[in-house]
Design a protein around this motif. Structure first.
Motif, PDB file in Angstrom:
ATOM      1  N   ASP A 122      -6.008   3.797   0.262  1.00 25.40           N
ATOM      2  CA  ASP A 122      -6.247   3.536   1.692  1.00 25.40           C
ATOM      3  C   ASP A 122      -7.609   2.898   1.926  1.00 25.40           C
ATOM      4  O   ASP A 122      -7.778   2.144   2.892  1.00 25.40           O
ATOM      5  CB  ASP A 122      -6.149   4.832   2.504  1.00 25.40           C
ATOM      6  N   SER A 123      -8.570   3.194   1.073  1.00 25.02           N
ATOM      7  CA  SER A 123      -9.925   2.687   1.283  1.00 25.02           C
ATOM      8  C   SER A 123     -10.086   1.222   0.868  1.00 25.02           C
ATOM      9  O   SER A 123     -11.092   0.589   1.209  1.00 25.02           O
ATOM     10  CB  SER A 123     -10.946   3.530   0.522  1.00 25.02           C
ATOM     11  N   ARG A 156       0.848  -1.200   0.000  1.00 23.61           N
ATOM     12  CA  ARG A 156       0.000   0.000   0.000  1.00 23.61           C
ATOM     13  C   ARG A 156       0.889   1.258   0.000  1.00 23.61           C
ATOM     14  O   ARG A 156       0.630   2.220  -0.716  1.00 23.61           O
ATOM     15  CB  ARG A 156      -0.928  -0.006   1.214  1.00 23.61           C
ATOM     16  N   ALA A 203      -4.002  13.135  -4.295  1.00 19.87           N
ATOM     17  CA  ALA A 203      -4.512  12.938  -2.935  1.00 19.87           C
ATOM     18  C   ALA A 203      -5.737  12.027  -2.960  1.00 19.87           C
ATOM     19  O   ALA A 203      -5.881  11.145  -2.093  1.00 19.87           O
ATOM     20  CB  ALA A 203      -4.853  14.285  -2.302  1.00 19.87           C
ATOM     21  N   ARG A 204      -6.602  12.214  -3.940  1.00 16.67           N
ATOM     22  CA  ARG A 204      -7.790  11.347  -4.062  1.00 16.67           C
ATOM     23  C   ARG A 204      -7.377   9.903  -4.346  1.00 16.67           C
ATOM     24  O   ARG A 204      -7.966   8.963  -3.813  1.00 16.67           O
ATOM     25  CB  ARG A 204      -8.724  11.860  -5.154  1.00 16.67           C
ATOM     26  N   ALA A 238      -4.527   8.472  -3.502  1.00 18.05           N
ATOM     27  CA  ALA A 238      -3.957   7.924  -2.256  1.00 18.05           C
ATOM     28  C   ALA A 238      -5.082   7.529  -1.286  1.00 18.05           C
ATOM     29  O   ALA A 238      -5.007   6.480  -0.642  1.00 18.05           O
ATOM     30  CB  ALA A 238      -3.010   8.926  -1.612  1.00 18.05           C
ATOM     31  N   ASP A 239      -6.112   8.362  -1.181  1.00 20.08           N
ATOM     32  CA  ASP A 239      -7.265   8.021  -0.336  1.00 20.08           C
ATOM     33  C   ASP A 239      -7.949   6.758  -0.825  1.00 20.08           C
ATOM     34  O   ASP A 239      -8.383   5.914  -0.034  1.00 20.08           O
ATOM     35  CB  ASP A 239      -8.272   9.176  -0.287  1.00 20.08           C
ATOM     36  N   TRP A 240      -8.081   6.622  -2.143  1.00 17.49           N
ATOM     37  CA  TRP A 240      -8.692   5.427  -2.733  1.00 17.49           C
ATOM     38  C   TRP A 240      -7.881   4.196  -2.339  1.00 17.49           C
ATOM     39  O   TRP A 240      -8.445   3.174  -1.945  1.00 17.49           O
ATOM     40  CB  TRP A 240      -8.772   5.588  -4.250  1.00 17.49           C
ATOM     41  N   ARG A 266      -4.308  17.465  -6.448  1.00 17.24           N
ATOM     42  CA  ARG A 266      -5.639  17.112  -5.921  1.00 17.24           C
ATOM     43  C   ARG A 266      -6.021  15.681  -6.262  1.00 17.24           C
ATOM     44  O   ARG A 266      -6.492  14.933  -5.401  1.00 17.24           O
ATOM     45  CB  ARG A 266      -6.697  18.087  -6.460  1.00 17.24           C
ATOM     46  N   GLN A 267      -5.810  15.292  -7.499  1.00 18.01           N
ATOM     47  CA  GLN A 267      -6.186  13.938  -7.903  1.00 18.01           C
ATOM     48  C   GLN A 267      -5.237  12.900  -7.305  1.00 18.01           C
ATOM     49  O   GLN A 267      -5.656  11.780  -7.021  1.00 18.01           O
ATOM     50  CB  GLN A 267      -6.231  13.829  -9.434  1.00 18.01           C
ATOM     51  N   LYS A 283       1.241   4.237  -2.834  1.00 18.67           N
ATOM     52  CA  LYS A 283       1.100   5.648  -2.459  1.00 18.67           C
ATOM     53  C   LYS A 283       2.390   6.425  -2.737  1.00 18.67           C
ATOM     54  O   LYS A 283       2.346   7.593  -3.123  1.00 18.67           O
ATOM     55  CB  LYS A 283       0.674   5.768  -1.001  1.00 18.67           C
TER      56      LYS A 283
END
Length: 191
Positions: free
Chosen positions: A189-190, A84, A182-183, A185-187, A179-180, A88
């Motif tokens: 993590d999810s 992961r 960061a999105r 990276a969040d994806w 911005r994308q 990232k």
């Protein structure tokens, strides 16, 4: 002391390959001349033909350079213990290149698109091979995480990068990458 001729020749070829990758990315295949690459590599234009007989040979060398850069990057990422975190960290590397992406797009992606428009259809397949290597590496990371459909996740991951790179370039807005990224990276993590 003067270096041996073989070492000087290898150095010239390496400079030509490195600069071919950069200049072709910045100017595109059709607008780049062998003289442009020779000038960037600080090599007499006549010497280019000694190493590369055609512009297509230089394009192949540039694709090899992209592949080598990808190998270097993924080898560094593979030093991280968690898949992961590797994914990232790759996103972070992409975001770090946001100014270049906004100005020129993704080096391999833009080259693949440009080469696809040519009639011969051979060089675009070589660009696709570099993209496939990235997808395969990402698939390995998703597989190591034990996630279902790692191949599709890898395609989604690389497609997200290509999309944000394309939009950053089309809109000349490097912050799209931030911005994308960061999105993305969040994806990760999810999952």
């Amino acid at each position: 002391m003067k270096r041996p001729a073989r070492a000087r020749a290898q150095d010239k070829r390496r400079r030509l390959t490195t600069e071919a990758a950069r200049v072709l990315h910045e100017k595109g295949v059709e607008r780049t001349t062998l003289a442009d690459i020779a000038r960037a590599a600080d090599v007499p234009v006549g010497n280019v033909y000694y190493y590369f007989k055609t512009k297509d040979d230089l394009v192949l060398a540039a694709l090899s350079e992209h592949s080598a850069q990808l190998d270097e990057l993924t080898a560094r990422l593979d030093q991280l213990s968690d898949p992961r975190e590797r994914l990232k960290a790759l996103v972070g590397a992409w975001v770090d290149q946001r100014e270049t992406a906004a100005q020129y797009g993704c080096p391999t992606g833009t080259l693949a698109v440009e080469l696809d428009k040519r009639a011969d259809g051979t060089l675009d397949a070589k660009a696709g091979t570099v993209m496939r290597r990235l997808i395969d590496w990402a698939e390995g990371q998703f597989r190591a995480l034990g996630l279902a459909d790692p191949a599709d996740l890898a395609v989604s991951f690389v497609a997200a990068y290509q999309g944000m790179s394309l939009l950053a370039n089309a809109l000349r807005d490097p912050e799209i990458m931030s911005r994308q990224g960061a999105r993305l990276a969040d994806w990760i993590d999810s999952l």
